[in-house]
Design an enzyme around this catalytic site. Structure first.
Site, mmCIF file in Angstrom:
data_model
loop_
_atom_site.group_PDB
_atom_site.id
_atom_site.type_symbol
_atom_site.label_atom_id
_atom_site.label_comp_id
_atom_site.label_asym_id
_atom_site.label_seq_id
_atom_site.Cartn_x
_atom_site.Cartn_y
_atom_site.Cartn_z
ATOM 1 N N VAL A 152 -5.803 0.853 -32.216
ATOM 2 C CA VAL A 152 -5.538 0.603 -33.633
ATOM 3 C C VAL A 152 -5.001 1.872 -34.299
ATOM 4 C CG1 VAL A 152 -6.528 -0.117 -35.854
ATOM 5 C CG2 VAL A 152 -7.242 -1.259 -33.742
ATOM 6 N N CYS A 153 -5.550 3.016 -33.948
ATOM 7 C CA CYS A 153 -5.083 4.281 -34.532
ATOM 8 C C CYS A 153 -3.642 4.559 -34.114
ATOM 9 C CB CYS A 153 -5.992 5.424 -34.106
ATOM 10 S SG CYS A 153 -7.711 5.205 -34.600
ATOM 11 N N ASP A 154 -3.316 4.278 -32.866
ATOM 12 C CA ASP A 154 -1.964 4.404 -32.346
ATOM 13 C C ASP A 154 -1.031 3.506 -33.158
ATOM 14 O OD1 ASP A 154 0.192 3.087 -30.571
ATOM 15 O OD2 ASP A 154 -0.357 4.810 -29.331
ATOM 16 N N THR A 171 -0.534 4.758 -36.812
ATOM 17 C CA THR A 171 0.331 5.931 -36.899
ATOM 18 C C THR A 171 1.785 5.547 -36.645
ATOM 19 O OG1 THR A 171 -1.515 7.301 -36.225
ATOM 20 C CG2 THR A 171 0.681 8.286 -36.053
ATOM 21 N N SER A 187 -9.506 8.205 -34.114
ATOM 22 C CA SER A 187 -8.954 8.985 -33.003
ATOM 23 C C SER A 187 -7.567 8.465 -32.657
ATOM 24 C CB SER A 187 -9.851 8.916 -31.771
ATOM 25 O OG SER A 187 -9.247 9.640 -30.709
#
Length: 166
Positions: free
Chosen positions: A59-61, A64, A54
């Site tokens: 971590v996804c932030d 990306t 998500s």
């Protein structure tokens, strides 16, 4: 199939495990404007397929943002960040965070990407964290299924693989 955990709990991945040397499976996901995006749309370019559970998590932030930063440094590179977040949420997140070199795409509609690349987490209807590098001839040159979905991928290895595939 790859074996991963999510918050230290084993999860079941649905779909086909992809390996380096395979022809990259095609898929259909949605762009932020709800138009369809497929692997074949970027044929002739090297692609990093950055898969996140998500976009709105730490971590996804970071994942990306890191690929957004690196994308501008490599010629002929297309970076797709794939998640099951709704396209509207992805668009809002990108606008709020100045993301310009990565295209976020949503696999929410039918999990086409998740099942083609073996990253659909059955128990959560999320995608497992993974990175795939696909060369301009649609050959997979690098694969990382991150063993614990809340951990970071090996950014340096993926970036080096993208440079080598160019």
């Amino acid at each position: 199939m790859a074996s991963i955990t999510f918050k230290q709990n084993p999860v079941t991945l649905i779909g086909n495990e992809v390996k380096a040397g395979d022809t990259a499976p095609n898929f259909t996901v949605l762009a932020n404007d709800l138009s369809e995006v497929s692997l074949s749309d970027s044929k002739g370019q090297v692609r990093i397929l950055s898969v996140v559970p998500s976009i709105d998590t730490g971590v996804c932030d970071a994942q990306t943002r890191r690929f957004n930063e690196e994308a501008s440094k490599i010629d002929n590179l297309k970076v797709l960040t794939v998640s099951v977040d709704l396209p509207f949420a992805q668009k809002r997140w990108c606008a709020a965070n100045g993301i310009e070199n990565v295209q976020t795409v949503s696999d929410h509609r039918d999990l086409s990407f998740g099942e083609a690349y073996g990253v659909h987490i059955q128990e959560l209807r999320l995608l497992a964290r993974a990175v795939f590098v696909v060369d301009s001839n649609d050959k997979v040159t690098y694969v990382e299924y991150v063993s614990e979905a809340t951990n970071h991928p090996d950014y340096d290895a993926a970036i080096e693989a993208a440079k080598a595939a160019n």
